[in-house]
Scaffold this motif. Structure first.
Motif, mmCIF file in Angstrom:
data_model
loop_
_atom_site.group_PDB
_atom_site.id
_atom_site.type_symbol
_atom_site.label_atom_id
_atom_site.label_comp_id
_atom_site.label_asym_id
_atom_site.label_seq_id
_atom_site.Cartn_x
_atom_site.Cartn_y
_atom_site.Cartn_z
ATOM 1 N N ALA A 32 0.882 -1.057 -0.089
ATOM 2 C CA ALA A 32 0.062 0.116 -0.123
ATOM 3 C C ALA A 32 0.562 1.355 -0.376
ATOM 4 C CB ALA A 32 -1.072 -0.278 1.264
ATOM 5 N N SER A 33 1.769 0.944 0.228
ATOM 6 C CA SER A 33 2.466 2.054 0.665
ATOM 7 C C SER A 33 3.408 2.837 -0.821
ATOM 8 C CB SER A 33 3.867 2.503 2.457
ATOM 9 O OG SER A 33 4.942 1.256 1.013
ATOM 10 N N VAL A 34 3.843 1.870 -1.495
ATOM 11 C CA VAL A 34 4.486 1.858 -2.731
ATOM 12 C C VAL A 34 2.970 2.634 -4.152
ATOM 13 C CG1 VAL A 34 5.904 0.839 -4.159
ATOM 14 C CG2 VAL A 34 6.268 0.648 -2.599
ATOM 15 N N ARG A 35 2.202 2.215 -3.843
ATOM 16 C CA ARG A 35 0.849 2.036 -4.202
ATOM 17 C C ARG A 35 1.124 3.410 -5.023
ATOM 18 N NH1 ARG A 35 -3.557 -1.687 -4.924
ATOM 19 N NH2 ARG A 35 -4.990 -0.564 -4.771
ATOM 20 N N GLY A 36 0.798 4.789 -3.775
ATOM 21 C CA GLY A 36 0.257 5.847 -4.483
ATOM 22 C C GLY A 36 1.578 6.795 -4.780
ATOM 23 N N GLU A 37 2.768 5.962 -5.449
ATOM 24 C CA GLU A 37 4.086 6.285 -6.115
ATOM 25 C C GLU A 37 3.400 6.011 -7.111
ATOM 26 O OE1 GLU A 37 7.619 5.183 -4.407
ATOM 27 O OE2 GLU A 37 7.399 5.684 -1.933
ATOM 28 N N ILE A 38 3.833 4.663 -7.822
ATOM 29 C CA ILE A 38 3.242 4.630 -8.718
ATOM 30 C C ILE A 38 2.174 5.674 -9.630
ATOM 31 C CG2 ILE A 38 2.548 2.665 -10.788
ATOM 32 C CD1 ILE A 38 5.447 2.231 -8.902
ATOM 33 N N LEU A 39 1.094 5.081 -8.809
ATOM 34 C CA LEU A 39 -0.467 6.019 -9.392
ATOM 35 C C LEU A 39 0.049 7.939 -9.072
ATOM 36 C CD1 LEU A 39 -3.119 4.771 -7.287
ATOM 37 C CD2 LEU A 39 -2.230 4.019 -9.557
ATOM 38 N N ALA A 40 0.785 8.168 -8.814
ATOM 39 C CA ALA A 40 1.221 9.708 -8.565
ATOM 40 C C ALA A 40 2.551 10.202 -10.583
ATOM 41 C CB ALA A 40 1.687 10.324 -7.756
ATOM 42 N N LEU A 41 3.063 8.562 -10.337
ATOM 43 C CA LEU A 41 4.158 8.362 -11.544
ATOM 44 C C LEU A 41 2.687 8.575 -12.834
ATOM 45 C CD1 LEU A 41 6.513 8.289 -13.080
ATOM 46 C CD2 LEU A 41 6.299 5.887 -12.482
ATOM 47 N N LEU A 42 2.142 8.017 -12.857
ATOM 48 C CA LEU A 42 1.429 8.234 -14.490
ATOM 49 C C LEU A 42 0.871 8.656 -14.386
ATOM 50 C CD1 LEU A 42 -0.284 4.473 -13.381
ATOM 51 C CD2 LEU A 42 1.780 4.804 -14.772
ATOM 52 N N LEU A 43 0.340 9.723 -13.763
ATOM 53 C CA LEU A 43 -0.135 10.955 -13.289
ATOM 54 C C LEU A 43 0.884 12.190 -13.727
ATOM 55 C CD1 LEU A 43 -2.432 11.485 -10.334
ATOM 56 C CD2 LEU A 43 -3.662 10.990 -12.739
#
Length: 328
Positions: free
Chosen positions: A193-204
């Motif tokens: 869960a801690s990494v999911r937000g980083e990858i989603l922010a990267l896609l944005l």
């Protein structure tokens, strides 16, 4: 993050990727009837837009994505890219896959453990006969994927990386060919869960900085809530509801979408547990294909609205200009 914190983009130009009446039917095998896995889908992704394709396992979303990539030729219907129909000759598909790249959900399975990060990212360049500066292209892709300085990662192997770093390497492998669109199949499903937000922010960030379009395939409406401009909800081979993320996920209209939204952590309604058998494309029922599991039919809502008979006998379609396929 919620939709109110980020204004979805509104695209007004012709779609970059478009499926028109797409059908994918797998032939009978081992005594089972034919499977209508994708059953008349219209779907569009605009330039610089992120579309989330959501639904339960078995609803056909991965097969639809593979058909949009040219990996599964449609039984009928058409896929168009940049206004031109997709052709299925080896040369045409090769050119198409420079412009549309796939990002798989499991970076551990996507990366060859014997290849360094450099070789993993450079593979696409070598397959497509890149004639420029390979080292510079690999470094640029890794930097865009958030692995900086890129040279630090060139000689590392997948087992030496964290899960988030491995997923960034997979994304860099897609970015190295400078695609216009990526299809991401459950891009954060295997991450903490801690990494999911980083990858989603990267896609944005890739969307905002590079104008990159994306079709994100997921069963997770929370992911769609955080990243998508538009959402298409799929059930048993069909799109049953589609629209802007803040409309579909805050005011869902189809009973299936309502049930999916109800189990989100911040949902204002009690969770709805869907009963009955999960989607089976070899056994599509008459009438609305969701009616055997529909809470609105079970609760009497459809009866009170005078549509219960139609639910059982008539198959609603998502017509041009509409955003929900439901008799209610």
């Amino acid at each position: 993050m919620c939709p109110c914190e980020r204004r979805p983009r509104v695209t007004t130009s012709a779609p970059l990727l478009h499926a028109d009446g797409l059908h994918v039917t797998f032939p009978p095998r081992r005594g089972r009837p034919a499977a209508r896995v994708v059953d008349g889908v219209d779907l569009a992704v605009g330039a610089g837009e992120i579309v989330a394709l959501v639904g339960e396992s078995g609803c056909g979303k991965t097969t639809l994505a593979r058909s949009l990539l040219g990996l599964v030729p449609p039984t009928s219907g058409r896929v168009s890219f940049a206004g031109r129909p997709l052709e299925y000759s080896p040369g045409a598909l090769r050119a198409y896959r420079r412009r549309v790249q796939l990002v798989l959900q499991d970076p551990s399975g996507s990366l060859n453990p014997r290849h360094t990060v450099y070789d993993a990212v450079a593979e696409g360049l070598r397959i497509h006969g890149h004639r420029g500066d390979e080292r510079a292209a690999v470094g640029r892709a890794l930097a865009r994927a958030g692995l900086r300085p890129p040279e630090r990662f060139f000689l590392r192997y997948p087992h030496e990386l964290s899960g988030g770093q491995r997923q960034r390497v997979v994304i860099a492998g897609a970015l190295v060919l400078d695609p216009e669109l990526i299809v991401a199949d459950e891009p954060v499903a295997s991450l903490d869960a801690s990494v999911r937000g980083e990858i989603l922010a990267l896609l944005l960030r890739l969307r905002d900085d590079l104008g990159l379009s994306a079709l994100v395939v997921t069963h997770d409406l929370g992911l769609a809530w955080n990243i998508a401009d538009r959402v298409a909800v799929m059930y048993l081979g069909r799109i049953v509801e589609e629209g802007p993320v803040d409309t579909v996920l805050t005011a869902p209209r189809h009973p299936y979408t309502r049930a999916l939204v109800s189990v989100l952590p911040d949902s204002p309604t009690p969770p709805t547990v869907l009963t009955g058998e999960p989607p089976d494309p070899t056994r599509i029922p008459a009438g609305c294909r969701f009616h055997l599991r529909c809470p609105a039919l079970a609760s009497g809502e459809a009866e009170r609205a005078g549509v219960a008979s139609a639910c059982r006998t008539r198959d609603p379609r998502l017509l041009p200009g509409a955003d929900v396929a439901c008799h209610l």
